[in-house]
Design a protein around this motif. Structure first.
Motif, PDB file in Angstrom:
ATOM      1  N   GLN A 297     -16.888   2.508   2.627  1.00 31.05           N
ATOM      2  CA  GLN A 297     -16.363   2.355   1.268  1.00 31.05           C
ATOM      3  C   GLN A 297     -15.683   1.002   1.090  1.00 31.05           C
ATOM      4  O   GLN A 297     -15.831   0.345   0.047  1.00 31.05           O
ATOM      5  N   GLU A 298     -14.948   0.566   2.119  1.00 28.81           N
ATOM      6  CA  GLU A 298     -14.257  -0.731   2.035  1.00 28.81           C
ATOM      7  C   GLU A 298     -15.274  -1.863   1.965  1.00 28.81           C
ATOM      8  O   GLU A 298     -15.097  -2.824   1.192  1.00 28.81           O
ATOM      9  N   LYS A 304     -18.989  -5.454  -3.867  1.00 30.81           N
ATOM     10  CA  LYS A 304     -19.085  -5.280  -5.313  1.00 30.81           C
ATOM     11  C   LYS A 304     -18.181  -6.241  -6.065  1.00 30.81           C
ATOM     12  O   LYS A 304     -18.523  -6.716  -7.162  1.00 30.81           O
ATOM     13  N   TYR A 305     -17.009  -6.538  -5.458  1.00 33.88           N
ATOM     14  CA  TYR A 305     -16.048  -7.441  -6.121  1.00 33.88           C
ATOM     15  C   TYR A 305     -15.683  -8.587  -5.176  1.00 33.88           C
ATOM     16  O   TYR A 305     -14.575  -8.644  -4.635  1.00 33.88           O
ATOM     17  N   PRO A 306     -16.606  -9.522  -4.961  1.00 34.30           N
ATOM     18  CA  PRO A 306     -16.364 -10.600  -3.992  1.00 34.30           C
ATOM     19  C   PRO A 306     -15.311 -11.618  -4.442  1.00 34.30           C
ATOM     20  O   PRO A 306     -14.785 -12.356  -3.614  1.00 34.30           O
ATOM     21  N   ASN A 307     -14.996 -11.633  -5.729  1.00 30.88           N
ATOM     22  CA  ASN A 307     -14.083 -12.664  -6.228  1.00 30.88           C
ATOM     23  C   ASN A 307     -12.650 -12.159  -6.423  1.00 30.88           C
ATOM     24  O   ASN A 307     -11.844 -12.823  -7.093  1.00 30.88           O
ATOM     25  N   MET A 308     -12.325 -11.015  -5.876  1.00 24.73           N
ATOM     26  CA  MET A 308     -10.962 -10.489  -6.006  1.00 24.73           C
ATOM     27  C   MET A 308      -9.973 -11.386  -5.270  1.00 24.73           C
ATOM     28  O   MET A 308     -10.300 -11.984  -4.247  1.00 24.73           O
ATOM     29  N   SER A 309      -8.755 -11.437  -5.802  1.00 26.12           N
ATOM     30  CA  SER A 309      -7.696 -12.147  -5.088  1.00 26.12           C
ATOM     31  C   SER A 309      -7.311 -11.345  -3.853  1.00 26.12           C
ATOM     32  O   SER A 309      -7.595 -10.143  -3.758  1.00 26.12           O
ATOM     33  N   ASP A 310      -6.655 -11.991  -2.911  1.00 28.62           N
ATOM     34  CA  ASP A 310      -6.229 -11.307  -1.685  1.00 28.62           C
ATOM     35  C   ASP A 310      -5.321 -10.129  -2.000  1.00 28.62           C
ATOM     36  O   ASP A 310      -5.444  -9.051  -1.397  1.00 28.62           O
ATOM     37  N   LYS A 311      -4.413 -10.340  -2.958  1.00 25.74           N
ATOM     38  CA  LYS A 311      -3.460  -9.280  -3.316  1.00 25.74           C
ATOM     39  C   LYS A 311      -4.189  -8.081  -3.920  1.00 25.74           C
ATOM     40  O   LYS A 311      -3.908  -6.921  -3.562  1.00 25.74           O
TER      41      LYS A 311
END
Length: 347
Positions: A297-298, A304-311
């Protein structure tokens, strides 16, 4: 992998005797010198952690399972002691160190050994007195001389042990060597025989392989068989049968394998303990599946969301972990992964 498992099993068979420690000590004159300095300067302080004073190492069985012939009012005669040595009920070297453990800590080795001889002198009559004393005196001299023995660098375990056996017979003669070291040598013979058998019997039918292995054990141990088996850990025997049935277990479905394992566990541990082992295995399998699903799942989330911020990434991953494991377990799991990552390069 299989080779490592085989080696682990055969070494376990002689672990209590500490043979490898013994051989390392006998090949080093430095160990001998250290022992002599200890003896003369600090006395005969016998502790479980003092390797220098253990010619056969310090296996856990040495202290807990020594069956001293000097215990109780009904002392064993020389013939009874010999009978117990020949059956493996008594291990002579364990006996010596169990008796030495009662010496005052400020005694030198010679003083401590002298108390054993004095006890024999005071509590036995001829001819048993002289025969028992001779057995102990012979071992004391052997123990002193074997510490001086040096063996060639890089020699194999088998060749080195043959040199040790040869030294014993030259010093003690066949009869005394057999009484004092017979059980140990039978166990070393079985270690070698078991390793050869496991390698050569891979294509044998599982039931036949288990049967032949047990026949080899009985034949090699001979008169020591019953007492050696009573002392050995049942879990070691269980693991050995698992290894012997490795090919059979590989071909079973998950349900069939669980049933077979449970049958073996009942055989070695009884129904109650077998049920606990089965439950523990089931719980572990469930946990492994949960963690495998969570890891999947991780990975899907990150893809699916490669551009998420680290936070944001850490927050969403923690949400998945809490949902799968619960709050406390999720925190513990996260800490464990962090620790493993930080220490990975240092291992």
């Amino acid at each position: 992998m299989e080779k490592k498992v085989i080696l682990g099993i055969v070494i376990l068979a002689i672990l209590g005797l500490g043979i490898y420690i013994f051989i390392d000590q006998t090949s080093s004159s430095k160990s001998s010198s250290s022992y002599q300095e200890n003896s003369e300067q600090t006395g005969y302080s016998i502790t479980k952690s003092d390797d220098n004073l253990y010619p056969l190492g310090q296996g856990s069985n040495i202290w807990d399972e020594a069956l001293s012939p000097f215990q109780g009012e009904d002392k064993k005669s020389y013939l009874e002691i010999v009978s117990d040595l020949k059956s493996g009920k008594i291990n002579f070297v364990w006996e010596v160190w169990a008796l030495r453990s009662n010496c005052p800590k400020d005694y030198t080795p010679s003083q401590c050994d002298g108390t054993i001889l004095a006890y024999i002198e005071a509590n036995y009559e001829s001819p048993d007195r002289e025969k028992i004393k001779d057995l102990y005196l012979s071992y004391f001299k052997y123990e002193s001389d074997i510490r001086q023995m040096q063996t060639p660098e890089g020699i194999s375990f088998e060749d080195r042990y043959e040199l040790i056996k040869d030294k014993r017979r030259k010093m003690l003669g066949d009869e005394k060597s057999e009484l004092i070291f017979g059980m140990e040598e039978a166990q070393v013979n079985f270690m070698e025989g078991a390793q050869n058998f496991i390698q050569s019997s891979k294509n044998m039918r599982p039931d036949e392989r288990v049967k032949k292995y047990e026949e080899l054990r009985k034949k090699t141990y001979g008169s020591y068989y019953d007492n050696v088996m009573n002392r050995e850990d049942k879990f070691n025997h269980y693991e050995t049968e698992i290894l012997l049935r490795e090919n059979e277990l590989k071909g079973l479905s998950a349900e069939e394998k669980e049933k077979k394992l449970n049958t073996l566990e009942i055989k070695y541990f009884g129904k109650e303990k077998a049920a606990l082992i089965s439950k523990a295995r089931s719980d572990q399998q469930k946990e492994e599946k949960i963690l495998a699903d969570l890891s999947k799942q991780e990975a899907e989330l990150l893809n699916k969301y490669p551009n998420m911020s680290d936070k944001e990434r850490d927050s969403k991953i923690q949400e998945l972990r809490v949902k799968a494991l619960g709050s406390e377990e999720a925190e513990a799991y996260t800490r464990r992964l962090k620790f493993e990552k930080e220490t990975e390069g240092n291992l």
